[in-house]
Design a protein around this motif. Structure first.
Motif, PDB file in Angstrom:
ATOM      1  N   ARG B  16      -0.339-158.299 -42.815  1.00 56.92           N
ATOM      2  CA  ARG B  16       0.241-157.488 -41.740  1.00 56.92           C
ATOM      3  C   ARG B  16       0.673-156.139 -42.285  1.00 56.92           C
ATOM      4  NH1 ARG B  16       3.721-159.958 -37.299  1.00 56.92           N
ATOM      5  NH2 ARG B  16       2.843-158.522 -35.770  1.00 56.92           N
ATOM      6  N   LEU B  20      -2.389-153.253 -38.444  1.00 56.73           N
ATOM      7  CA  LEU B  20      -3.348-154.355 -38.513  1.00 56.73           C
ATOM      8  C   LEU B  20      -2.664-155.668 -38.856  1.00 56.73           C
ATOM      9  CD1 LEU B  20      -6.500-154.867 -38.483  1.00 56.73           C
ATOM     10  CD2 LEU B  20      -6.326-154.794 -40.976  1.00 56.73           C
ATOM     11  N   THR B  21      -3.031-156.702 -38.122  1.00 58.78           N
ATOM     12  CA  THR B  21      -2.536-158.040 -38.412  1.00 58.78           C
ATOM     13  C   THR B  21      -3.731-158.973 -38.515  1.00 58.78           C
ATOM     14  OG1 THR B  21      -0.568-157.581 -37.089  1.00 58.78           O
ATOM     15  CG2 THR B  21      -1.003-159.867 -37.644  1.00 58.78           C
ATOM     16  N   MET B  22      -3.687-159.843 -39.482  1.00 61.13           N
ATOM     17  CA  MET B  22      -4.804-160.744 -39.678  1.00 61.13           C
ATOM     18  C   MET B  22      -4.275-162.120 -39.982  1.00 61.13           C
ATOM     19  SD  MET B  22      -8.162-159.535 -41.732  1.00 61.13           S
ATOM     20  CE  MET B  22      -9.653-160.498 -41.442  1.00 61.13           C
ATOM     21  N   ASP B  23      -4.662-163.064 -39.163  1.00 56.84           N
ATOM     22  CA  ASP B  23      -4.243-164.447 -39.337  1.00 56.84           C
ATOM     23  C   ASP B  23      -5.471-165.251 -39.730  1.00 56.84           C
ATOM     24  OD1 ASP B  23      -3.855-167.186 -38.809  1.00 56.84           O
ATOM     25  OD2 ASP B  23      -2.111-166.706 -37.591  1.00 56.84           O
ATOM     26  N   PHE B  24      -5.464-165.709 -40.963  1.00 54.10           N
ATOM     27  CA  PHE B  24      -6.669-166.359 -41.475  1.00 54.10           C
ATOM     28  C   PHE B  24      -6.780-167.810 -40.998  1.00 54.10           C
ATOM     29  CE2 PHE B  24      -5.342-163.078 -44.511  1.00 54.10           C
ATOM     30  CZ  PHE B  24      -6.441-162.245 -44.420  1.00 54.10           C
ATOM     31  N   GLN B  27      -8.141-167.156 -37.554  1.00 58.51           N
ATOM     32  CA  GLN B  27      -9.225-166.172 -37.584  1.00 58.51           C
ATOM     33  C   GLN B  27      -9.016-165.134 -36.492  1.00 58.51           C
ATOM     34  OE1 GLN B  27     -13.176-167.569 -38.039  1.00 58.51           O
ATOM     35  NE2 GLN B  27     -12.626-169.038 -39.607  1.00 58.51           N
ATOM     36  N   VAL B  29      -7.529-161.310 -35.414  1.00 57.33           N
ATOM     37  CA  VAL B  29      -7.234-159.982 -35.928  1.00 57.33           C
ATOM     38  C   VAL B  29      -6.677-159.129 -34.806  1.00 57.33           C
ATOM     39  CG1 VAL B  29      -8.140-158.019 -37.204  1.00 57.33           C
ATOM     40  CG2 VAL B  29      -9.234-160.252 -37.438  1.00 57.33           C
ATOM     41  N   TYR B  43     -16.010-160.554 -39.573  1.00 58.66           N
ATOM     42  CA  TYR B  43     -14.736-161.161 -39.915  1.00 58.66           C
ATOM     43  C   TYR B  43     -14.681-161.544 -41.386  1.00 58.66           C
ATOM     44  CZ  TYR B  43     -11.039-164.542 -40.391  1.00 58.66           C
ATOM     45  OH  TYR B  43      -9.933-165.208 -40.832  1.00 58.66           O
ATOM     46  N   ALA B  47     -12.088-160.031 -43.943  1.00 56.72           N
ATOM     47  CA  ALA B  47     -11.146-160.969 -44.552  1.00 56.72           C
ATOM     48  C   ALA B  47     -11.184-160.866 -46.079  1.00 56.72           C
ATOM     49  CB  ALA B  47     -11.468-162.396 -44.116  1.00 56.72           C
TER      50      ALA B  47
END
Lengths: 129, 129
Positions: B16, B20-24, B27, B29, B43, B47
């Motif tokens: 974060r 931009l926020t990315m939750d793996f 998946q 964004v 992705y 990632a």
DNA sequence: TTAACTTGTAAAGACTTTGTAAAAAGTTGG
DNA sequence: CCAACTTTTTACAAAGTCTTTACAAGTTAA
């Protein structure tokens, strides 16, 4: 002894002074907190100089380490690269990269005292080694 | 050492920054709170870059990790995917995805003015070493 | 001071790498 | 099979890098 270390020094301690920061792990250079974008050769040249801050590095050694050239090769590419580095260092260029006539170049930390130990030694001293 | 981890990192810590926020795990964004729809390859590419934020990832490594390609394969598909990623990142594209000429790409967290040093080194620096 | 040598500089050339648009090929779900 | 979507390839264009060249400017020693 006086030998320059060869190979990849990406694990070396970062360099930092009043204006210049250099992270050898990330291959990142900051000048007054702004990212400096260097080409590969420019970076390698600056890295080698900075990692031996305060020491005179002979042209031959630079051509050897960065270009892999032997002593017999005559070229002006080192000068051209030094010039581009200086340009990117802006107003600090002359402070940082000193020409040692007839020998080579020397990187000087900003506001370096008259008598200045090499970075490696200063670091060791600071760490109490 | 410098090796990229292979395999599924769906359990990695979320990323974060300001935009931009990315939750793996999911998946998912988000770009400025809006959901970004990425294709699978887009992705995976993003990632991998984000999970190594601040590091230069060589083209070869990206082609290896995301495509399973070996070093001998010549393709421009990586460039095309980077381009589409950048397009979807809008105005932040150049800030986020840096081209490292002759090597690869690097994801930079938004407004990363300082280096992210390892804890041990930061401690040493803080102590004035 | 002058001759010999070293370094600085600008510009050009050769070459490599990356960006881009569009078409072709592959994939998926109905 | 079809339609929509995704991925890869192709073919150039654009940009970046490095080296050389040619000469200017600086330095040293005789």
């Amino acid at each position: 002894m006086g030998m320059l270390q060869a190979g990849n020094n990406s694990h070396a301690m970062p360099y930092r002074d009043e204006h210049l920061t250099m992270d050898f792990t990330q291959q990142a250079v900051l000048l007054d907190s702004e990212r400096m974008t260097l080409t590969r050769k420019e970076y390698e040249l600056l890295a080698l100089l900075v990692q031996h801050a305060g020491e005179i590095i002979p042209r031959e050694a630079l051509l050897m380490q960065v270009w892999g050239y032997g002593a017999e090769i005559r070229t002006r590419t080192l000068d051209v690269h030094v010039r581009r580095l200086r340009k990117k260092l802006g107003g600090y260029a002359d402070q940082y990269i000193e020409t040692v006539f007839g020998i080579g170049y020397r990187f000087q930390p900003f506001h370096a005292p008259r008598f200045c130990l090499p970075q490696a030694i200063r670091t060791a001293v600071a760490l109490g080694a």
